[in-house]
Design a protein around this motif. Sequence first.
Motif, PDB file in Angstrom:
ATOM      1  N   HIS A   2      68.438  24.784  61.830  1.00 29.42           N
ATOM      2  CA  HIS A   2      67.838  24.098  60.686  1.00 29.42           C
ATOM      3  C   HIS A   2      66.397  23.706  61.001  1.00 29.42           C
ATOM      4  O   HIS A   2      65.499  23.901  60.178  1.00 29.42           O
ATOM      5  CB  HIS A   2      68.676  22.883  60.291  1.00 29.42           C
ATOM      6  CG  HIS A   2      68.256  22.288  58.989  1.00 29.42           C
ATOM      7  ND1 HIS A   2      67.228  21.385  58.893  1.00 29.42           N
ATOM      8  CD2 HIS A   2      68.717  22.492  57.731  1.00 29.42           C
ATOM      9  CE1 HIS A   2      67.074  21.042  57.637  1.00 29.42           C
ATOM     10  NE2 HIS A   2      67.956  21.707  56.891  1.00 29.42           N
ATOM     11  N   LEU A  70      71.360  30.729  58.252  1.00 29.71           N
ATOM     12  CA  LEU A  70      71.050  29.474  57.573  1.00 29.71           C
ATOM     13  C   LEU A  70      69.824  29.712  56.706  1.00 29.71           C
ATOM     14  O   LEU A  70      68.854  30.309  57.159  1.00 29.71           O
ATOM     15  CB  LEU A  70      70.749  28.395  58.609  1.00 29.71           C
ATOM     16  CG  LEU A  70      70.289  27.036  58.113  1.00 29.71           C
ATOM     17  CD1 LEU A  70      70.757  25.950  59.065  1.00 29.71           C
ATOM     18  CD2 LEU A  70      68.798  26.953  57.925  1.00 29.71           C
ATOM     19  N   VAL A  78      70.408  23.497  51.903  1.00 33.68           N
ATOM     20  CA  VAL A  78      70.863  24.755  52.469  1.00 33.68           C
ATOM     21  C   VAL A  78      71.725  25.469  51.430  1.00 33.68           C
ATOM     22  O   VAL A  78      72.463  24.830  50.684  1.00 33.68           O
ATOM     23  CB  VAL A  78      71.669  24.484  53.759  1.00 33.68           C
ATOM     24  CG1 VAL A  78      72.376  25.731  54.244  1.00 33.68           C
ATOM     25  CG2 VAL A  78      70.754  23.948  54.848  1.00 33.68           C
ATOM     26  N   LEU A 103      75.972  28.912  57.049  1.00 34.84           N
ATOM     27  CA  LEU A 103      75.962  27.482  56.749  1.00 34.84           C
ATOM     28  C   LEU A 103      75.766  27.289  55.253  1.00 34.84           C
ATOM     29  O   LEU A 103      74.805  27.793  54.677  1.00 34.84           O
ATOM     30  CB  LEU A 103      74.858  26.770  57.529  1.00 34.84           C
ATOM     31  CG  LEU A 103      74.838  25.251  57.418  1.00 34.84           C
ATOM     32  CD1 LEU A 103      76.107  24.632  57.989  1.00 34.84           C
ATOM     33  CD2 LEU A 103      73.621  24.682  58.118  1.00 34.84           C
ATOM     34  N   TYR A 106      74.278  21.585  54.951  1.00 37.68           N
ATOM     35  CA  TYR A 106      73.778  21.082  56.230  1.00 37.68           C
ATOM     36  C   TYR A 106      74.303  19.697  56.596  1.00 37.68           C
ATOM     37  O   TYR A 106      74.862  19.545  57.681  1.00 37.68           O
ATOM     38  CB  TYR A 106      72.250  21.100  56.253  1.00 37.68           C
ATOM     39  CG  TYR A 106      71.666  20.549  57.534  1.00 37.68           C
ATOM     40  CD1 TYR A 106      71.900  21.181  58.740  1.00 37.68           C
ATOM     41  CD2 TYR A 106      70.902  19.402  57.523  1.00 37.68           C
ATOM     42  CE1 TYR A 106      71.374  20.677  59.921  1.00 37.68           C
ATOM     43  CE2 TYR A 106      70.361  18.894  58.703  1.00 37.68           C
ATOM     44  CZ  TYR A 106      70.607  19.534  59.898  1.00 37.68           C
ATOM     45  OH  TYR A 106      70.088  19.032  61.057  1.00 37.68           O
ATOM     46  N   ILE A 109      77.927  20.112  57.388  1.00 33.30           N
ATOM     47  CA  ILE A 109      78.195  21.238  58.288  1.00 33.30           C
ATOM     48  C   ILE A 109      79.374  22.068  57.759  1.00 33.30           C
ATOM     49  O   ILE A 109      80.330  22.355  58.464  1.00 33.30           O
ATOM     50  CB  ILE A 109      78.442  20.784  59.742  1.00 33.30           C
ATOM     51  CG1 ILE A 109      77.356  19.817  60.203  1.00 33.30           C
ATOM     52  CG2 ILE A 109      78.475  21.997  60.682  1.00 33.30           C
ATOM     53  CD1 ILE A 109      75.941  20.362  60.187  1.00 33.30           C
TER      54      ILE A 109
END
Length: 123
Positions: A2, A70, A78, A103, A106, A109
């Motif tokens: 990230h 990602l 995300v 992903l 974010y 998770i």
Amino acid sequence: MHKAAAAVRRPRQLSSCVDAGGVAAAVMSESGTIYTGVCVDTSSSLGVCAERAAIFALITAGENAVRRVLAIMPDGRVGPPCGACRELLVQIMEGRTQDVEILLDYPEICTATLTDLTPQWWL
């Protein structure tokens, strides 16, 4: 990943016909190396998504396989790769789509595999 994607996300107008950096992505190879890319949007539709730009960087560096993906969207959240990016990933990771982790959220998770996000007829 990230942090790497956030570091390259710099939305900007390159010309009257080209925007770049509104979406940024990071992909992790099987070796654990992280590659980044940004979207480049053109008025002629010849642009590229951030995820594909990152995958192309991975390939350019001599690697062949993607382990994680990602993408940071224009709103800063995300999100999953688009269909074109998923198609490229499916073709690169032929028979191993279950090994690609994407992903989806974010802060929470939340992840899914490429297999989960791809129509079965593509697999």
